[in-house]
Motif scaffolding. Structure first.
Motif, PDB file in Angstrom:
ATOM      1  N   THR A  84       0.834  -1.191   0.000  1.00  0.00           N
ATOM      2  CA  THR A  84       0.000   0.000   0.000  1.00  0.00           C
ATOM      3  C   THR A  84       0.871   1.245   0.000  1.00  0.00           C
ATOM      4  N   ARG A  85       0.495   2.194  -0.817  1.00  0.00           N
ATOM      5  CA  ARG A  85       1.204   3.470  -0.858  1.00  0.00           C
ATOM      6  C   ARG A  85       0.291   4.539  -0.278  1.00  0.00           C
ATOM      7  N   ARG A  86       0.884   5.412   0.515  1.00  0.00           N
ATOM      8  CA  ARG A  86       0.121   6.526   1.101  1.00  0.00           C
ATOM      9  C   ARG A  86       0.836   7.829   0.781  1.00  0.00           C
ATOM     10  N   TYR A  87       0.033   8.826   0.406  1.00  0.00           N
ATOM     11  CA  TYR A  87       0.558  10.129   0.006  1.00  0.00           C
ATOM     12  C   TYR A  87      -0.202  11.226   0.746  1.00  0.00           C
ATOM     13  N   LEU A  88       0.530  12.168   1.310  1.00  0.00           N
ATOM     14  CA  LEU A  88      -0.082  13.336   1.936  1.00  0.00           C
ATOM     15  C   LEU A  88      -0.447  14.318   0.834  1.00  0.00           C
ATOM     16  N   VAL A  89      -1.740  14.496   0.592  1.00  0.00           N
ATOM     17  CA  VAL A  89      -2.165  15.362  -0.505  1.00  0.00           C
ATOM     18  C   VAL A  89      -2.834  16.648  -0.039  1.00  0.00           C
ATOM     19  N   ASP A  90      -3.072  16.787   1.252  1.00  0.00           N
ATOM     20  CA  ASP A  90      -3.569  18.051   1.791  1.00  0.00           C
ATOM     21  C   ASP A  90      -3.061  18.176   3.218  1.00  0.00           C
ATOM     22  N   GLY A  91      -2.505  19.339   3.530  1.00  0.00           N
ATOM     23  CA  GLY A  91      -2.004  19.587   4.872  1.00  0.00           C
ATOM     24  C   GLY A  91      -0.486  19.643   4.942  1.00  0.00           C
ATOM     25  N   VAL A  92       0.172  19.771   3.793  1.00  0.00           N
ATOM     26  CA  VAL A  92       1.639  19.746   3.768  1.00  0.00           C
ATOM     27  C   VAL A  92       2.233  20.909   4.555  1.00  0.00           C
ATOM     28  N   GLN A  93       1.655  22.098   4.457  1.00  0.00           N
ATOM     29  CA  GLN A  93       2.205  23.248   5.188  1.00  0.00           C
ATOM     30  C   GLN A  93       2.107  23.024   6.703  1.00  0.00           C
ATOM     31  N   ARG A  94       0.970  22.513   7.156  1.00  0.00           N
ATOM     32  CA  ARG A  94       0.801  22.247   8.595  1.00  0.00           C
ATOM     33  C   ARG A  94       1.736  21.141   9.056  1.00  0.00           C
ATOM     34  N   VAL A  95       1.818  20.066   8.288  1.00  0.00           N
ATOM     35  CA  VAL A  95       2.676  18.943   8.676  1.00  0.00           C
ATOM     36  C   VAL A  95       4.142  19.359   8.678  1.00  0.00           C
ATOM     37  N   THR A  96       4.564  20.132   7.705  1.00  0.00           N
ATOM     38  CA  THR A  96       5.954  20.594   7.665  1.00  0.00           C
ATOM     39  C   THR A  96       6.259  21.458   8.884  1.00  0.00           C
ATOM     40  N   THR A  97       5.340  22.347   9.241  1.00  0.00           N
ATOM     41  CA  THR A  97       5.520  23.179  10.433  1.00  0.00           C
ATOM     42  C   THR A  97       5.636  22.328  11.683  1.00  0.00           C
ATOM     43  N   LEU A  98       4.751  21.357  11.824  1.00  0.00           N
ATOM     44  CA  LEU A  98       4.765  20.490  13.003  1.00  0.00           C
ATOM     45  C   LEU A  98       5.995  19.595  13.022  1.00  0.00           C
ATOM     46  N   TYR A  99       6.406  19.123  11.863  1.00  0.00           N
ATOM     47  CA  TYR A  99       7.606  18.289  11.773  1.00  0.00           C
ATOM     48  C   TYR A  99       8.819  19.086  12.250  1.00  0.00           C
ATOM     49  N   ALA A 100       8.939  20.318  11.768  1.00  0.00           N
ATOM     50  CA  ALA A 100      10.068  21.167  12.147  1.00  0.00           C
ATOM     51  C   ALA A 100      10.054  21.479  13.646  1.00  0.00           C
ATOM     52  N   ALA A 101       8.877  21.623  14.212  1.00  0.00           N
ATOM     53  CA  ALA A 101       8.770  21.984  15.629  1.00  0.00           C
ATOM     54  C   ALA A 101       8.951  20.798  16.566  1.00  0.00           C
ATOM     55  N   LEU A 102       8.555  19.611  16.136  1.00  0.00           N
ATOM     56  CA  LEU A 102       8.467  18.487  17.063  1.00  0.00           C
ATOM     57  C   LEU A 102       9.456  17.355  16.835  1.00  0.00           C
ATOM     58  N   MET A 103       9.977  17.227  15.636  1.00  0.00           N
ATOM     59  CA  MET A 103      10.878  16.117  15.352  1.00  0.00           C
ATOM     60  C   MET A 103      12.328  16.561  15.562  1.00  0.00           C
ATOM     61  N   PRO A 104      13.180  15.649  16.018  1.00  0.00           N
ATOM     62  CA  PRO A 104      14.571  16.033  16.247  1.00  0.00           C
ATOM     63  C   PRO A 104      15.297  16.323  14.937  1.00  0.00           C
ATOM     64  N   LEU A 105      16.159  17.323  14.984  1.00  0.00           N
ATOM     65  CA  LEU A 105      16.987  17.637  13.825  1.00  0.00           C
ATOM     66  C   LEU A 105      18.122  16.626  13.727  1.00  0.00           C
ATOM     67  N   PRO A 106      18.594  16.359  12.512  1.00  0.00           N
ATOM     68  CA  PRO A 106      19.753  15.493  12.379  1.00  0.00           C
ATOM     69  C   PRO A 106      20.955  16.121  13.082  1.00  0.00           C
ATOM     70  N   ASP A 107      21.869  15.296  13.563  1.00  0.00           N
ATOM     71  CA  ASP A 107      23.032  15.789  14.269  1.00  0.00           C
ATOM     72  C   ASP A 107      23.930  16.671  13.420  1.00  0.00           C
ATOM     73  N   VAL A 108      23.907  16.485  12.114  1.00  0.00           N
ATOM     74  CA  VAL A 108      24.774  17.250  11.224  1.00  0.00           C
ATOM     75  C   VAL A 108      24.292  18.670  10.991  1.00  0.00           C
ATOM     76  N   VAL A 109      23.070  19.003  11.417  1.00  0.00           N
ATOM     77  CA  VAL A 109      22.516  20.329  11.193  1.00  0.00           C
ATOM     78  C   VAL A 109      22.934  21.234  12.344  1.00  0.00           C
ATOM     79  N   GLU A 110      23.496  22.384  11.985  1.00  0.00           N
ATOM     80  CA  GLU A 110      23.836  23.366  13.015  1.00  0.00           C
ATOM     81  C   GLU A 110      22.568  24.012  13.511  1.00  0.00           C
TER      82      GLU A 110
END
Length: 114
Positions: A84-110
């Protein structure tokens, strides 16, 4: 077959995007939200105000859609070639904002003050 809405927890949704289980199609516009829009989203969540629904398209067919490999500086896992394939087709701006706020950044990112 896929007619029943699914209500995953936010962390589960973000992890599924990180792990390549939900793809963000390349045809989606890039991230364009302003600081004000990001703050308003976070304020709505803080106040318990609904922030709208997300639309994830589920399909068994390979539609050949190209998906993003990163959200900001965060690399997303490669998608499975079968099943099964799943695609986010509505809500990308909200999800990107939440991802940036809540998910850990990679160690290589300053990290900076912003």
């Amino acid at each position: 077959m896929f007619d029943t809405p699914v209500l995953p927890r936010l962390l589960e949704l973000l992890e599924e995007i990180r792990d390549g289980l939900i793809g963000i199609p390349e045809f989606q516009r890039g991230y364009v939200w302003s600081d004000e829009q990001r703050l308003r989203l976070m304020d709505s969540i803080w106040r318990g105000i609904p922030i709208g629904s997300l639309l994830v398209w589920m399909t068994m067919a390979d539609k050949g859609l190209q998906v993003r490999t990163k959200i900001g500086p965060c690399k997303l896992a490669a998608r499975s070639a079968t099943g099964t394939r799943r695609y986010l087709v509505d809500g990308v701006q909200r999800v990107t904002t939440l991802y940036a706020a809540l998910m850990p950044l990679p160690d290589v990112v300053e990290r900076d003050q912003d």
